[in-house]
Design a protein around this motif. Sequence first.
Motif, short mmCIF file in Angstrom:
data_model
loop_
_atom_site.label_atom_id
_atom_site.label_comp_id
_atom_site.label_asym_id
_atom_site.label_seq_id
_atom_site.Cartn_x
_atom_site.Cartn_y
_atom_site.Cartn_z
N ALA A 94 0.82 -1.21 0.00
CA ALA A 94 0.00 0.00 0.00
C ALA A 94 0.86 1.27 0.00
CB ALA A 94 -0.93 0.00 1.21
N ALA A 95 1.92 1.27 0.80
CA ALA A 95 2.76 2.46 0.91
C ALA A 95 3.50 2.76 -0.39
CB ALA A 95 3.77 2.29 2.05
N LEU A 96 3.94 1.72 -1.08
CA LEU A 96 4.69 1.90 -2.32
C LEU A 96 3.79 1.97 -3.55
CD1 LEU A 96 7.61 -0.59 -1.60
CD2 LEU A 96 7.77 1.91 -1.69
N GLU A 97 2.52 1.61 -3.36
CA GLU A 97 1.56 1.56 -4.47
C GLU A 97 2.05 0.64 -5.58
OE1 GLU A 97 0.87 5.62 -5.58
OE2 GLU A 97 -0.11 6.09 -3.68
N LEU A 98 2.53 -0.54 -5.18
CA LEU A 98 3.01 -1.55 -6.10
C LEU A 98 2.28 -2.86 -5.83
CD1 LEU A 98 6.85 -0.87 -5.78
CD2 LEU A 98 5.38 -0.25 -7.71
N VAL B 261 7.86 -8.20 -3.27
CA VAL B 261 8.65 -9.38 -2.89
C VAL B 261 10.02 -9.33 -3.57
CG1 VAL B 261 8.80 -11.90 -3.11
CG2 VAL B 261 6.67 -10.85 -2.35
N HIS B 262 10.06 -8.95 -4.84
CA HIS B 262 11.33 -8.81 -5.56
C HIS B 262 12.22 -7.77 -4.87
CE1 HIS B 262 9.33 -10.84 -8.94
NE2 HIS B 262 10.55 -11.07 -9.41
N ILE B 263 11.64 -6.63 -4.54
CA ILE B 263 12.40 -5.55 -3.89
C ILE B 263 12.90 -6.01 -2.52
CG2 ILE B 263 12.27 -3.22 -2.93
CD1 ILE B 263 10.18 -2.62 -5.19
N ALA B 264 12.04 -6.70 -1.77
CA ALA B 264 12.44 -7.18 -0.44
C ALA B 264 13.60 -8.18 -0.55
CB ALA B 264 11.25 -7.82 0.27
N LEU B 265 13.55 -9.06 -1.53
CA LEU B 265 14.63 -10.02 -1.72
C LEU B 265 15.93 -9.30 -2.08
CD1 LEU B 265 15.78 -12.84 -1.87
CD2 LEU B 265 14.77 -13.09 -4.14
N ALA B 266 15.83 -8.34 -2.97
CA ALA B 266 17.02 -7.56 -3.35
C ALA B 266 17.57 -6.80 -2.15
CB ALA B 266 16.67 -6.60 -4.48
N ASN C 184 10.32 2.71 6.46
CA ASN C 184 9.00 3.34 6.40
C ASN C 184 8.61 3.94 7.75
OD1 ASN C 184 6.53 4.09 5.14
ND2 ASN C 184 5.55 2.24 5.93
N ASP C 185 8.90 3.23 8.82
CA ASP C 185 8.54 3.70 10.16
C ASP C 185 9.35 4.92 10.58
OD1 ASP C 185 6.74 1.63 10.30
OD2 ASP C 185 7.97 0.38 11.63
N ASN C 186 10.60 5.00 10.12
CA ASN C 186 11.50 6.07 10.57
C ASN C 186 11.60 7.25 9.60
OD1 ASN C 186 12.16 4.65 12.92
ND2 ASN C 186 13.68 3.46 11.83
N LYS C 187 10.87 7.20 8.51
CA LYS C 187 10.95 8.31 7.55
C LYS C 187 10.15 9.51 8.05
CE LYS C 187 7.17 7.11 4.40
NZ LYS C 187 6.35 8.26 4.61
N THR C 188 10.58 10.67 7.63
CA THR C 188 9.84 11.88 7.96
C THR C 188 8.73 12.07 6.93
OG1 THR C 188 11.24 13.32 6.63
CG2 THR C 188 11.91 12.95 8.93
N SER C 189 7.85 13.00 7.20
CA SER C 189 6.72 13.22 6.29
C SER C 189 7.18 13.75 4.93
CB SER C 189 5.71 14.19 6.91
OG SER C 189 6.33 15.43 7.17
N MET C 190 8.35 14.33 4.87
CA MET C 190 8.87 14.88 3.62
C MET C 190 9.65 13.86 2.79
SD MET C 190 7.79 17.95 3.45
CE MET C 190 8.81 18.68 2.20
N GLN C 191 9.97 12.72 3.36
CA GLN C 191 10.77 11.73 2.66
C GLN C 191 9.89 10.77 1.86
OE1 GLN C 191 12.89 10.31 6.15
NE2 GLN C 191 14.81 11.08 5.26
N ASP C 192 10.41 10.33 0.73
CA ASP C 192 9.72 9.38 -0.11
C ASP C 192 10.30 7.99 0.14
OD1 ASP C 192 8.40 7.99 -2.09
OD2 ASP C 192 9.28 9.10 -3.77
N LEU C 193 9.44 7.04 0.49
CA LEU C 193 9.89 5.69 0.82
C LEU C 193 10.63 5.06 -0.35
CD1 LEU C 193 10.00 3.29 2.73
CD2 LEU C 193 7.72 2.62 1.92
N ARG C 194 10.20 5.29 -1.57
CA ARG C 194 10.86 4.71 -2.73
C ARG C 194 12.31 5.14 -2.82
NH1 ARG C 194 6.25 4.84 -7.46
NH2 ARG C 194 4.62 3.92 -6.16
N LEU C 195 12.58 6.39 -2.52
CA LEU C 195 13.96 6.87 -2.55
C LEU C 195 14.78 6.33 -1.38
CD1 LEU C 195 13.41 10.58 -3.66
CD2 LEU C 195 14.19 8.63 -5.04
N LEU C 196 14.14 6.18 -0.23
CA LEU C 196 14.85 5.63 0.93
C LEU C 196 15.28 4.19 0.70
CD1 LEU C 196 12.74 7.02 3.91
CD2 LEU C 196 15.02 7.69 3.23
N ILE C 197 14.46 3.43 0.00
CA ILE C 197 14.76 2.03 -0.24
C ILE C 197 16.00 1.89 -1.12
CG2 ILE C 197 13.94 -0.06 -1.41
CD1 ILE C 197 11.15 0.64 -0.34
N LEU C 198 16.17 2.83 -2.04
CA LEU C 198 17.36 2.79 -2.90
C LEU C 198 18.60 2.93 -2.05
CD1 LEU C 198 16.23 4.95 -5.90
CD2 LEU C 198 16.39 2.47 -5.80
#
Length: 120
Positions: free
Chosen positions: A21-25, A31-36, A106-120
């Motif tokens: 839901a958070a990543l809208e994927l 699952v692929h991203i989590a494995l990577a 996801n839990d530690n990101k600020t409201s201004m941060q994008d989860l997709r960029l944090l994962i990279l």
Amino acid sequence: MANKRMLLSAEGKEILDTLTAALELDRPTVVHIALAKGIAENDLLIEEFDTRNRWTIPDNIIKEKDFLLFKHLIIQKADRILNDDELHKYMIILIENGLRIMKNLNDNKTSMQDLRLLIL
């Protein structure tokens, strides 16, 4: 070649749904991203997860070229040849660890941060 059926813990399933839901994927992509992420971030450690209320990751979620890539990355990380059972065992452990790493991001990101960029 493709993955065989693997069992994700109940907590892992909840995290997967939250991240989907958070990543809208869709789930297979997460699952692929989590494995990577699990391969990139963790040493290959054996961890046991809650065996109750497991959710099945269906066959063929990771297939063909993706499966071959992940297989060789896991073998390289293990630094030895793995049979199919060992490979799938490591694969589910790395997926579980990757989901937890992404949940922490996801839990530690600020409201201004994008989860997709944090994962990279």
